[in-house]
Design a protein around this motif. Structure first.
Motif, short mmCIF file in Angstrom:
data_model
loop_
_atom_site.label_atom_id
_atom_site.label_comp_id
_atom_site.label_asym_id
_atom_site.label_seq_id
_atom_site.Cartn_x
_atom_site.Cartn_y
_atom_site.Cartn_z
N HIS A 100 42.44 56.18 22.62
CA HIS A 100 42.87 57.38 23.48
C HIS A 100 43.72 58.28 22.99
CE1 HIS A 100 40.91 55.70 27.17
NE2 HIS A 100 41.21 54.83 27.20
N VAL A 134 35.50 42.80 36.22
CA VAL A 134 34.53 43.79 35.99
C VAL A 134 35.01 44.51 34.40
CG1 VAL A 134 33.75 45.98 36.46
CG2 VAL A 134 34.12 44.24 38.19
N GLY A 135 34.13 44.30 33.42
CA GLY A 135 34.65 44.72 31.99
C GLY A 135 34.79 43.74 31.21
N ALA A 136 34.12 43.67 30.24
CA ALA A 136 34.22 42.39 29.22
C ALA A 136 34.57 42.88 27.80
CB ALA A 136 33.13 41.35 29.18
N VAL A 150 40.32 43.38 26.66
CA VAL A 150 41.22 42.85 27.82
C VAL A 150 40.50 41.92 28.93
CG1 VAL A 150 42.29 43.96 29.96
CG2 VAL A 150 42.59 44.69 27.88
N GLY A 151 39.19 42.36 29.31
CA GLY A 151 38.49 41.49 30.19
C GLY A 151 38.30 40.06 29.66
N VAL A 169 31.13 41.07 34.91
CA VAL A 169 30.32 41.99 34.86
C VAL A 169 30.54 42.99 33.71
CG1 VAL A 169 29.15 43.95 36.39
CG2 VAL A 169 30.65 41.94 37.51
N ASP A 170 29.27 43.10 32.95
CA ASP A 170 29.41 44.11 31.78
C ASP A 170 27.99 44.73 31.44
OD1 ASP A 170 31.87 44.67 29.47
OD2 ASP A 170 29.73 45.61 29.06
N ARG A 174 28.68 41.56 25.05
CA ARG A 174 29.93 41.67 25.52
C ARG A 174 29.70 40.46 26.84
NH1 ARG A 174 33.84 45.64 24.48
NH2 ARG A 174 33.62 45.80 22.31
N VAL A 182 37.95 48.09 33.10
CA VAL A 182 37.20 49.18 32.57
C VAL A 182 38.11 50.46 32.51
CG1 VAL A 182 35.09 50.38 32.38
CG2 VAL A 182 35.07 48.14 33.26
N ILE A 191 37.34 53.02 34.81
CA ILE A 191 36.63 54.31 35.32
C ILE A 191 36.51 54.42 37.13
CG2 ILE A 191 35.48 54.86 33.24
CD1 ILE A 191 33.02 53.49 34.43
N THR A 237 33.95 51.42 38.67
CA THR A 237 34.34 50.14 38.50
C THR A 237 35.18 49.72 39.46
OG1 THR A 237 35.40 50.59 36.35
CG2 THR A 237 33.21 49.72 36.31
N VAL A 264 43.49 46.67 36.13
CA VAL A 264 44.23 46.59 34.89
C VAL A 264 43.72 48.04 33.80
CG1 VAL A 264 44.36 45.52 32.56
CG2 VAL A 264 43.86 44.11 34.61
N GLY A 265 42.63 48.53 34.27
CA GLY A 265 42.04 49.55 33.53
C GLY A 265 43.04 50.76 33.66
N VAL A 266 43.08 51.80 32.55
CA VAL A 266 43.93 53.00 32.48
C VAL A 266 42.97 53.95 32.98
CG1 VAL A 266 44.94 54.69 31.00
CG2 VAL A 266 45.21 52.09 30.74
N LEU A 311 51.39 48.02 34.30
CA LEU A 311 51.63 48.26 32.92
C LEU A 311 51.98 46.59 32.53
CD1 LEU A 311 51.53 50.01 30.46
CD2 LEU A 311 54.04 50.27 30.67
P1 NAD Z 1 37.10 48.37 26.08
O1 NAD Z 1 36.86 49.95 26.45
O2 NAD Z 1 37.02 47.73 24.70
O3 NAD Z 1 36.16 47.64 27.10
C1 NAD Z 1 35.65 48.33 28.14
C2 NAD Z 1 34.34 47.30 28.51
O4 NAD Z 1 33.85 47.59 29.84
C3 NAD Z 1 33.29 47.23 27.54
O5 NAD Z 1 32.87 45.91 27.17
C4 NAD Z 1 32.34 47.96 28.47
O6 NAD Z 1 30.77 47.63 28.17
C5 NAD Z 1 32.57 47.83 29.85
N1 NAD Z 1 32.09 48.56 30.84
C6 NAD Z 1 31.70 49.84 30.68
N2 NAD Z 1 31.45 50.44 31.83
C7 NAD Z 1 31.21 49.34 32.79
C8 NAD Z 1 30.66 49.54 34.17
N3 NAD Z 1 30.29 50.38 34.50
N4 NAD Z 1 30.83 48.16 34.67
C9 NAD Z 1 31.10 47.02 33.93
N5 NAD Z 1 31.64 47.06 32.59
C10 NAD Z 1 31.57 48.21 31.94
O7 NAD Z 1 38.48 48.44 26.84
P2 NAD Z 1 39.68 47.22 26.88
O8 NAD Z 1 40.45 47.26 25.46
O9 NAD Z 1 39.19 45.90 26.97
O10 NAD Z 1 40.53 47.61 27.85
C11 NAD Z 1 40.33 47.62 29.32
C12 NAD Z 1 41.19 48.49 30.09
O11 NAD Z 1 42.24 48.11 30.07
C13 NAD Z 1 41.08 49.95 29.49
O12 NAD Z 1 41.01 50.83 30.55
C14 NAD Z 1 42.43 49.80 28.78
O13 NAD Z 1 43.01 51.32 28.58
C15 NAD Z 1 43.31 49.11 29.81
N6 NAD Z 1 44.41 48.54 29.50
C16 NAD Z 1 45.43 48.45 30.30
C17 NAD Z 1 46.67 47.99 30.13
C18 NAD Z 1 47.83 47.81 30.92
O14 NAD Z 1 48.86 47.52 30.47
N7 NAD Z 1 47.39 48.07 32.24
C19 NAD Z 1 46.91 47.54 28.65
C20 NAD Z 1 45.86 47.59 27.99
C21 NAD Z 1 44.71 47.95 28.20
#
Ligand code: NAD
Ligand code: ZN
Length: 346
Positions: free
Chosen positions: A43, A174-176, A179-180, A198-199, A204, A243, A245, A248, A265-267, A290
């Protein structure tokens, strides 16, 4: 020393920079023995985090050896093998006193926008070392310990604990990505009855089952079918968004049962729609956050006892000097199958 620096959007350089040093009595200087690349580094590289200026060293996860300590550091000593946590607050401000180190008013750690030089270097200056460093037992190999720097506490605190996973509960993640998957591993500690992931990426989904998911499905249709079958149409107790977005997040709020929790959790880089027209009547709790890393000592103990096992998480290994190759592989994760890339000092 050599370090991986951000050189403006899309540009990273592995180059000679001045050695990191102890700058305050609370600092420690750590030799980096193993380091990883995180999605957040990508990012920053894209230019999504404008606070990070050119020349800043990337990275916020590492295992290393303490080389020097400031005069007021008492928790670690020279020669200790340590985990460098992505967050380590001052310990004194109002947020740190409430275990919210991620919000530290003195800017502890790297998580809040990488405003200080990071860990992808031969040496790293760790501020507030008494809180940001954790001594590692010999039983935990570098490769596993690396995941305690960010991925595991993030998934556990912001996903699993905020999401109130409990014995017998039903959980959707949702998202593997890393982090997932770490959420799968740490949710298991609380003995839910079912974890559904879900991924869309099949690799994944396979990893999710490997790390303990009961079921991994590609998309919204399949998870809704599972909602009907497993929860009799009521919805899941906990839904974790990993994820970042809008689609999701909206999927997550549609899967939760009345009284359940959606833990984000997603950013998110763009606004999401909150469907209060459906949610207002459902007593739903939505959490965000965070990582604060208050759970790191617990996870470290559980890893030492073999109850948190991340074997298989690191898919690619390089020498520290091969940092650019490590990034190349991580950036093309969909082709290379990279989950976590680790780089080691020779
Ligand atoms: P990553 O991008 O490596 O993994 C994302 C996963 O989501 C991938 O496996 C992808 O196939 C899947 N994905 C994409 N579109 C999808 C959909 N429509 N439905 C389901 N799955 C889908 O990311 P990561 O490193 O695992 O991190 C996940 C999120 O957590 C990111 O947004 C990251 O920035 C965030 N994060 C948050 C914190 C916090 O403190 N809150 C800390 C670290 C990371
Ligand atoms: Zn603080």
């Amino acid at each position: 020393m050599k370090a991986m620096t951000y050189d403006g959007p899309g540009r990273r350089i592995w180059k000679d920079v001045p050695d990191a040093t102890v700058e305050s009595p609370e600092d420690a200087l750590v030799r980096v023995d193993a380091v990883t690349i995180c999605g957040s580094d990508l990012h920053i590289l894209k230019g999504d985090v404008p606070e990070v200026t050119r020349g800043t060293i990337l990275g916020h996860e590492a295992v290393g050896t303490v080389m020097e300590i400031g005069t007021s550091v008492s928790g670690v000593k020279v020669g200790d093998r340590v985990l460098v946590s992505c967050v380590g607050g001052c310990g004194r401000c109002r947020f740190c006193r409430a275990n919210q180190d991620g919000q530290c008013l003195r800017g502890g750690g790297w998580a809040l926008g990488h405003l200080i030089n990071g860990t992808q270097a031969e040496l790293v200056r760790v501020p507030f070392a008494d809180r940001g460093l954790h001594k590692l037992p010999e039983t935990i190999p570098d490769e596993q310990a690396l995941l305690l720097a960010d991925i595991l506490p993030t998934a556990y605190e912001v996903g699993v604990l905020n999401g109130r996973v409990a014995p017998g509960s039903s959980v959707v993640i949702v998202g593997a990505g890393p982090v997932g998957l770490a959420a799968v591993i740490t949710a298991r500690l609380l003995t839910p009855s079912r974890i559904v992931v879900v991924d869309p990426a099949s690799s994944r989904r396979e990893a999710a089952v490997h790390f303990g998911a009961d079921l991994a499905v590609p998309g919204p249709d399949e998870v809704r079918a599972e909602l009907e079958a497993y929860t009799e149409g009521l919805g899941f107790d906990t839904v974790i968004e990993a994820v970042g977005i809008p689609a999701t997040f909206e999927l997550c709020t549609s899967l939760v049962r009345p009284g359940g929790t959606v833990a984000n959790v997603g950013v998110h880089g763009s606004p999401v729609t909150l469907h209060l027209e459906d949610l207002w009547i459902k007593d739903v709790t939505i959490t965000t956050g965070l990582v604060d890393t208050y759970s790191t000592p617990t996870l470290l103990r559980l890893m030492g006892e073999g109850r948190v096992n991340t074997e298989g998480f690191v898919t690619h290994r390089f020498g520290l000097e091969e940092m650019q190759d490590g990034y190349d592989v991580f950036e093309r994760a969909s082709d290379t199958g990279a989950l976590k890339v680790a780089l080691f000092r020779d």
